[in-house]
Motif scaffolding. Structure first.
Motif, PDB file in Angstrom:
ATOM      1  N   LEU A  29      10.636 -11.657  -6.382  1.00 61.54           N
ATOM      2  CA  LEU A  29      11.146 -11.461  -7.738  1.00 61.54           C
ATOM      3  C   LEU A  29      11.779 -12.737  -8.264  1.00 61.54           C
ATOM      4  N   ARG A  30      12.625 -13.320  -7.423  1.00 66.70           N
ATOM      5  CA  ARG A  30      13.310 -14.564  -7.818  1.00 66.70           C
ATOM      6  C   ARG A  30      13.826 -15.277  -6.575  1.00 66.70           C
ATOM      7  N   THR A  31      13.938 -16.592  -6.689  1.00 64.41           N
ATOM      8  CA  THR A  31      14.529 -17.395  -5.623  1.00 64.41           C
ATOM      9  C   THR A  31      15.012 -18.715  -6.202  1.00 64.41           C
ATOM     10  N   ASP A  32      16.064 -19.239  -5.595  1.00 64.89           N
ATOM     11  CA  ASP A  32      16.542 -20.568  -5.954  1.00 64.89           C
ATOM     12  C   ASP A  32      16.353 -21.529  -4.785  1.00 64.89           C
ATOM     13  N   GLY A  33      15.625 -21.075  -3.770  1.00 64.53           N
ATOM     14  CA  GLY A  33      15.391 -21.884  -2.580  1.00 64.53           C
ATOM     15  C   GLY A  33      16.364 -21.574  -1.455  1.00 64.53           C
ATOM     16  N   ALA A  34      17.443 -20.871  -1.761  1.00 67.11           N
ATOM     17  CA  ALA A  34      18.405 -20.445  -0.733  1.00 67.11           C
ATOM     18  C   ALA A  34      18.506 -18.921  -0.731  1.00 67.11           C
ATOM     19  N   ALA A  35      18.801 -18.355  -1.898  1.00 66.46           N
ATOM     20  CA  ALA A  35      18.837 -16.894  -2.044  1.00 66.46           C
ATOM     21  C   ALA A  35      17.465 -16.422  -2.498  1.00 66.46           C
ATOM     22  N   VAL A  36      17.145 -15.175  -2.166  1.00 63.86           N
ATOM     23  CA  VAL A  36      15.838 -14.626  -2.529  1.00 63.86           C
ATOM     24  C   VAL A  36      15.955 -13.132  -2.782  1.00 63.86           C
ATOM     25  N   ALA A  37      15.162 -12.633  -3.719  1.00 68.75           N
ATOM     26  CA  ALA A  37      15.036 -11.195  -3.966  1.00 68.75           C
ATOM     27  C   ALA A  37      13.550 -10.873  -3.941  1.00 68.75           C
ATOM     28  N   ILE A  38      13.188  -9.866  -3.149  1.00 67.31           N
ATOM     29  CA  ILE A  38      11.791  -9.445  -3.059  1.00 67.31           C
ATOM     30  C   ILE A  38      11.688  -7.952  -3.338  1.00 67.31           C
ATOM     31  N   GLN A  39      10.503  -7.514  -3.724  1.00 69.43           N
ATOM     32  CA  GLN A  39      10.185  -6.092  -3.794  1.00 69.43           C
ATOM     33  C   GLN A  39       9.208  -5.822  -2.670  1.00 69.43           C
ATOM     34  N   SER A  40       9.341  -4.671  -2.013  1.00 73.21           N
ATOM     35  CA  SER A  40       8.498  -4.372  -0.865  1.00 73.21           C
ATOM     36  C   SER A  40       8.256  -2.879  -0.723  1.00 73.21           C
ATOM     37  N   THR A  41       7.239  -2.546   0.058  1.00 72.72           N
ATOM     38  CA  THR A  41       6.987  -1.158   0.422  1.00 72.72           C
ATOM     39  C   THR A  41       7.842  -0.752   1.612  1.00 72.72           C
ATOM     40  N   LEU A  42       8.599  -1.694   2.165  1.00 70.70           N
ATOM     41  CA  LEU A  42       9.404  -1.478   3.360  1.00 70.70           C
ATOM     42  C   LEU A  42      10.891  -1.639   3.061  1.00 70.70           C
ATOM     43  N   PRO A  43      11.735  -0.640   3.344  1.00 69.01           N
ATOM     44  CA  PRO A  43      13.179  -0.815   3.188  1.00 69.01           C
ATOM     45  C   PRO A  43      13.749  -1.582   4.376  1.00 69.01           C
ATOM     46  N   SER A  44      14.902  -2.185   4.183  1.00 73.60           N
ATOM     47  CA  SER A  44      15.569  -2.902   5.267  1.00 73.60           C
ATOM     48  C   SER A  44      17.070  -2.915   4.993  1.00 73.60           C
ATOM     49  N   PRO A  45      17.889  -2.482   5.944  1.00 74.95           N
ATOM     50  CA  PRO A  45      19.333  -2.382   5.703  1.00 74.95           C
ATOM     51  C   PRO A  45      20.028  -3.745   5.734  1.00 74.95           C
ATOM     52  N   PRO A  46      21.224  -3.822   5.139  1.00 72.46           N
ATOM     53  CA  PRO A  46      21.989  -5.064   5.183  1.00 72.46           C
ATOM     54  C   PRO A  46      22.204  -5.541   6.620  1.00 72.46           C
ATOM     55  N   GLY A  47      22.084  -6.845   6.808  1.00 71.15           N
ATOM     56  CA  GLY A  47      22.266  -7.447   8.118  1.00 71.15           C
ATOM     57  C   GLY A  47      20.984  -7.585   8.912  1.00 71.15           C
ATOM     58  N   SER A  48      19.924  -6.907   8.483  1.00 71.69           N
ATOM     59  CA  SER A  48      18.658  -7.005   9.217  1.00 71.69           C
ATOM     60  C   SER A  48      17.904  -8.270   8.813  1.00 71.69           C
ATOM     61  N   LEU A  49      16.871  -8.581   9.559  1.00 70.68           N
ATOM     62  CA  LEU A  49      16.047  -9.760   9.312  1.00 70.68           C
ATOM     63  C   LEU A  49      14.667  -9.303   8.868  1.00 70.68           C
ATOM     64  N   VAL A  50      14.226  -9.780   7.712  1.00 69.47           N
ATOM     65  CA  VAL A  50      12.897  -9.481   7.194  1.00 69.47           C
ATOM     66  C   VAL A  50      12.050 -10.730   7.326  1.00 69.47           C
ATOM     67  N   THR A  51      10.838 -10.583   7.820  1.00 66.20           N
ATOM     68  CA  THR A  51       9.898 -11.704   7.901  1.00 66.20           C
ATOM     69  C   THR A  51       8.687 -11.384   7.039  1.00 66.20           C
ATOM     70  N   PHE A  52       8.081 -12.430   6.477  1.00 66.10           N
ATOM     71  CA  PHE A  52       6.896 -12.240   5.636  1.00 66.10           C
ATOM     72  C   PHE A  52       6.122 -13.538   5.523  1.00 66.10           C
ATOM     73  N   LEU A  53       4.900 -13.411   5.041  1.00 67.26           N
ATOM     74  CA  LEU A  53       4.044 -14.560   4.748  1.00 67.26           C
ATOM     75  C   LEU A  53       3.871 -14.643   3.244  1.00 67.26           C
ATOM     76  N   LEU A  54       3.937 -15.837   2.705  1.00 74.27           N
ATOM     77  CA  LEU A  54       3.615 -16.080   1.311  1.00 74.27           C
ATOM     78  C   LEU A  54       2.101 -16.207   1.241  1.00 74.27           C
TER      79      LEU A  54
END
Length: 103
Positions: A29-54
């Motif tokens: 959705l948006r990024t400044d190169g440090a922070a990022v917001a994504i939309q996904s079909t997968l939920p993930s709770p705070p503190g977890s690690l999400v991995t993905f491929l661009l």
């Protein structure tokens, strides 16, 4: 918005059980190169690690989750916000270019 593939989390299984082949889908959705917001079909709770491929790259991106919200009726129902972890300069440049071009 940049398309993501292979979205996974270290927080356990997805709501429907097993992950689809190749992981879940998403988009930036948006990024400044440090922070990022994504939309996904997968939920993930705070503190977890999400991995993905661009899409179109071979590098794995990692983000530490700050928060996750569900949006009813969306094709990608979860909005996940966080910050990148272990991001190289080349990865940062690639994701900033992709986000700016709106791919």
């Amino acid at each position: 918005m940049s398309r993501l593939t292979g979205v996974t989390t270290n927080a356990g299984t997805s709501p429907s059980g097993a992950a689809p082949p190749g992981g879940h889908e998403g988009r930036v959705l948006r990024t400044d190169g440090a922070a990022v917001a994504i939309q996904s079909t997968l939920p993930s709770p705070p503190g977890s690690l999400v991995t993905f491929l661009l899409e179109g790259t071979a590098a794995t991106y990692k983000m530490k989750v700050r928060g996750c919200r569900k949006s009813e009726g969306a094709d990608l129902p979860f909005t996940i916000e966080g910050r990148f972890v272990d991001l190289t300069r080349a990865q940062r440049d690639a994701i900033l270019r992709a986000a700016a071009s709106g791919d």
